[in-house]
Design a protein around this motif. Sequence first.
Motif, PDB file in Angstrom:
ATOM      1  N   PHE A  23       0.864  -1.178   0.000  1.00 30.42           N
ATOM      2  CA  PHE A  23       0.000   0.000   0.000  1.00 30.42           C
ATOM      3  C   PHE A  23       0.902   1.229   0.000  1.00 30.42           C
ATOM      4  CE2 PHE A  23      -2.654  -3.350   1.625  1.00 30.42           C
ATOM      5  CZ  PHE A  23      -3.940  -3.046   1.190  1.00 30.42           C
ATOM      6  N   ALA A  35      -3.013  10.033   4.218  1.00 32.33           N
ATOM      7  CA  ALA A  35      -3.357   8.753   4.839  1.00 32.33           C
ATOM      8  C   ALA A  35      -2.792   8.690   6.260  1.00 32.33           C
ATOM      9  CB  ALA A  35      -2.800   7.600   4.004  1.00 32.33           C
ATOM     10  N   LEU A  41      -1.980   4.054   8.422  1.00 36.19           N
ATOM     11  CA  LEU A  41      -2.167   3.240   7.227  1.00 36.19           C
ATOM     12  C   LEU A  41      -1.858   1.767   7.465  1.00 36.19           C
ATOM     13  CD1 LEU A  41      -2.953   3.288   4.271  1.00 36.19           C
ATOM     14  CD2 LEU A  41      -0.607   3.907   3.694  1.00 36.19           C
ATOM     15  N   LYS A  48      -4.781  -0.080   9.245  1.00 38.03           N
ATOM     16  CA  LYS A  48      -5.939  -0.228   8.354  1.00 38.03           C
ATOM     17  C   LYS A  48      -5.649  -1.235   7.245  1.00 38.03           C
ATOM     18  CE  LYS A  48      -7.235   4.548   9.272  1.00 38.03           C
ATOM     19  NZ  LYS A  48      -7.196   5.939   8.744  1.00 38.03           N
ATOM     20  N   ALA A  49      -4.436  -1.191   6.699  1.00 34.42           N
ATOM     21  CA  ALA A  49      -4.063  -2.133   5.648  1.00 34.42           C
ATOM     22  C   ALA A  49      -4.056  -3.568   6.171  1.00 34.42           C
ATOM     23  CB  ALA A  49      -2.694  -1.769   5.088  1.00 34.42           C
ATOM     24  N   VAL A  99      -7.600  -4.768   6.125  1.00 34.38           N
ATOM     25  CA  VAL A  99      -8.005  -5.085   4.749  1.00 34.38           C
ATOM     26  C   VAL A  99      -7.416  -6.431   4.333  1.00 34.38           C
ATOM     27  CG1 VAL A  99      -7.750  -4.403   2.330  1.00 34.38           C
ATOM     28  CG2 VAL A  99      -8.313  -2.686   4.054  1.00 34.38           C
ATOM     29  N   PHE A 105     -12.514   0.559   4.167  1.00 36.42           N
ATOM     30  CA  PHE A 105     -11.860   0.878   2.910  1.00 36.42           C
ATOM     31  C   PHE A 105     -11.754   2.385   2.705  1.00 36.42           C
ATOM     32  CE2 PHE A 105     -12.075   1.659  -1.730  1.00 36.42           C
ATOM     33  CZ  PHE A 105     -10.842   1.117  -2.063  1.00 36.42           C
ATOM     34  N   LEU A 162      -8.811   4.176   4.374  1.00 41.73           N
ATOM     35  CA  LEU A 162      -7.457   4.005   3.847  1.00 41.73           C
ATOM     36  C   LEU A 162      -6.972   5.279   3.164  1.00 41.73           C
ATOM     37  CD1 LEU A 162      -7.356   0.480   2.148  1.00 41.73           C
ATOM     38  CD2 LEU A 162      -5.868   1.264   3.991  1.00 41.73           C
ATOM     39  N   TYR A 163      -7.661   5.639   2.070  1.00 50.34           N
ATOM     40  CA  TYR A 163      -7.235   6.771   1.241  1.00 50.34           C
ATOM     41  C   TYR A 163      -8.385   7.720   0.908  1.00 50.34           C
ATOM     42  CZ  TYR A 163      -3.193   3.722   0.103  1.00 50.34           C
ATOM     43  OH  TYR A 163      -2.082   2.913   0.137  1.00 50.34           O
TER      44      TYR A 163
END
Length: 324
Positions: free
Chosen positions: A57, A63, A66, A69-70, A73, A292, A295-296
Amino acid sequence: MNLKLKAVAGASAGLLLLAGLTANAIGLGQRQIAETTPKGDRDLRAQAPISRIRIVFANRRDATDLQNKANQVAQILSKEIGMPVEAVIGDETAAVEALRADRADVAFVAGRAALKAEQLAKARMYLAEVRSDYSGGNTYDSVFVVRQDSPLRPKGSAKQTLEQLKGKKMAFTSRTSGSGFIFPVGELVGQGLVSGPDRLESFFGNVTYGDGYSSALQAVLKGQAEVAVVSEYALLPPWITAAEGKQLRVLQKVSGVPAHGIVIDDRVPAPMREKLVNAFMKMNEPANNQLFRSLYNSQRLVKVDHTNHLATLRQALQRAKLEP
């Protein structure tokens, strides 16, 4: 644990050091991703069955948190494809090098990095993000920005509008930014106002390069530049304050900047690529969508054709006489 990742530079024994990609493995804290990869081993590994998926990522300035959160995911994707998925964080250059060295299978990157990944690793973009602050859905605008009180005004055509910039002080976002350099320079070349990126100083009175959207816009706000080029969404917080945004306006836009998206390496077998695409599409569902979005700031993912989605970027690069 620190590993040193090297990619093969050619058929000889030469090695290319991959530096700059630091990431958190799930639950293990920060570490460097690196390893020595002789060509023979790389070829064999590319033919070997894949037993886990590693996703890079790419960092973005807007962000936060990160890695955590990644990781979440990755857990959702792992459940969907029935295989371990590891999330790592790094800059886009390192993400492309990791794809080339077969130390990553998937990356969430911008369009220019996707073209580089295609060139070096035969990777392709399968999904693109859609954001509420992208006027084109999965594309957005590069914008020439001036102060509200600027005498520069839109004219009858893009060329007439941009001709006013001759002799003016220009602030680009950076030399590598798509919306803050590549697309606006491509537009200037396409309109016949400059012949290439090495001729900008002959058109503008002064040219500066920032280290991001905020610095380019601050140059205009502080009177250090008369014009800046940024992404359309950079006129909103967190890049500048709402009050600062009211002091600026768009003079000219260049549409069609391709949104960031999911790139998958070609060595991932087609059935697994399809599984990954379908798993990522699960992030659009209500149960996963809030994560989601965090994330961004992406609303959802849409399937795209790699060639069509990145066509405008290829054209802008060609006009600006730049490589991916």
